[in-house]
Design an enzyme around this catalytic site. Structure first.
Site, PDB file in Angstrom:
ATOM      1  N   ASN A  87       0.809  -1.218   0.000  1.00  0.00           N
ATOM      2  CA  ASN A  87       0.000   0.000   0.000  1.00  0.00           C
ATOM      3  C   ASN A  87       0.844   1.270   0.000  1.00  0.00           C
ATOM      4  OD1 ASN A  87      -2.346   1.865   0.864  1.00  0.00           O
ATOM      5  ND2 ASN A  87      -0.950   1.974   2.613  1.00  0.00           N
ATOM      6  N   TYR A 154       4.807   9.579 -11.035  1.00  0.00           N
ATOM      7  CA  TYR A 154       3.724   8.796 -10.445  1.00  0.00           C
ATOM      8  C   TYR A 154       2.999   7.952 -11.497  1.00  0.00           C
ATOM      9  CZ  TYR A 154      -0.173   7.741  -7.283  1.00  0.00           C
ATOM     10  OH  TYR A 154      -1.104   7.101  -6.495  1.00  0.00           O
ATOM     11  N   LYS A 158       3.204   3.747 -11.408  1.00  0.00           N
ATOM     12  CA  LYS A 158       1.967   2.974 -11.262  1.00  0.00           C
ATOM     13  C   LYS A 158       1.699   2.119 -12.502  1.00  0.00           C
ATOM     14  CE  LYS A 158       0.966   4.146  -7.103  1.00  0.00           C
ATOM     15  NZ  LYS A 158       1.075   3.136  -6.026  1.00  0.00           N
ATOM     16  N   THR A 191      -7.403  11.381   2.009  1.00  0.00           N
ATOM     17  CA  THR A 191      -6.147  11.020   2.659  1.00  0.00           C
ATOM     18  C   THR A 191      -5.190  12.212   2.679  1.00  0.00           C
ATOM     19  OG1 THR A 191      -5.163  10.318   0.565  1.00  0.00           O
ATOM     20  CG2 THR A 191      -6.348   8.635   1.836  1.00  0.00           C
TER      21      THR A 191
END
Length: 252
Positions: A87, A154, A158, A191
């Protein structure tokens, strides 16, 4: 006995996943740089165990050392199944690719791509040698499927995780092991990472106003809801599709 290893366990989605796993009767091993003492209490309340290992996922030696330590705790009891939830991840650097420092890029790739691949590889090897059923997942992103201005690192890391997942699953199918490897795209959640995104300036991240609107219009999902979807997927072992890139959008 079942064990789940969760990285980035101290907050956000990682904390939610850990708690929901505990509620499901799964013993949890957490990996993060900082501790979350409430998880130990939560484990006791649910009659399961919780162990925490401090690890800097930006350091390869630290990852391998931590694995050696925790694998004894996980595999010596001869568990029925082991889950790995990769995670932990970082978003920074956010900027035009030509402005990104090489050292920042190297750290980003280490945490987002190298670390989860190394952990997955180590667990696959150990589980296969011990003949223990293993299901591993890495948190992906919709950014893996589309370019986003200012997110070259990023998006790339990913996307690499998605292809890694598909390739490893292919290998496990060919080897006819009982291992399964998937990825999971959690969508936009409330978040600290989202808070950092909203702090970006438009020159670095051209879509910042869109992400600010997610918060203003209450469009961010709660991590408990997203974590619940992932735990349900993982713990329905016979239904897990090896190599699939799951998306929370298909469930919520």
């Amino acid at each position: 006995m079942r064990f789940a290893v969760v990285t980035g366990v101290s907050k956000g989605l990682g904390e939610s996943i850990a708690k929901i796993m505990m509620e499901s009767g799964v013993n949890v091993v957490g990996i993060s740089r900082s501790k979350n003492d409430s998880l130990q209490t939560y484990a006791s309340q649910n009659n399961v165990t919780y162990q925490h290992f401090v690890c800097d996922l930006g350091n390869l030696d630290s990852i391998e050392h931590t694995f050696d330590q925790m694998s004894k705790e996980i595999f010596e009891p001869e568990p029925a199944i082991v889950y790995l939830i990769n995670n932990a991840g970082v978003l920074e650097p956010i900027d035009k690719s030509m402005n990104i420092k090489s050292s920042d890029l190297a750290y980003h790739v280490q945490v987002n791509t190298v670390a989860p691949m190394v952990l997955m590889n180590l667990f696959l090897k150990k589980a296969t040698d011990m003949e223990v059923q293993f299901i591993g997942t890495t948190i992906s992103s919709g950014a893996a499927e589309r370019p986003v201005y200012g997110w070259s690192a990023y998006c790339s890391t990913k996307a690499s995780i998605n292809m890694y997942t598909k390739t490893v699953a292919l290998e496990q199918d060919e080897l006819k092991t009982q291992n399964k490897v998937i990825a999971f795209s959690p969508g936009v959640m409330d978040t600290q990472m989202q808070a950092k995104i909203r702090e970006s300036n438009k020159d670095e991240f051209i879509e910042v106003d869109t992400f600010r609107s997610y918060k203003n219009n209450n469009l961010l999902r709660e991590t408990d809801a997203v974590g619940g979807v992932l735990v349900n997927i993982l713990t329905d072992e016979s239904s897990v599709e090896n190599g699939k890139i799951y998306s929370v959008k298909d469930y919520l």
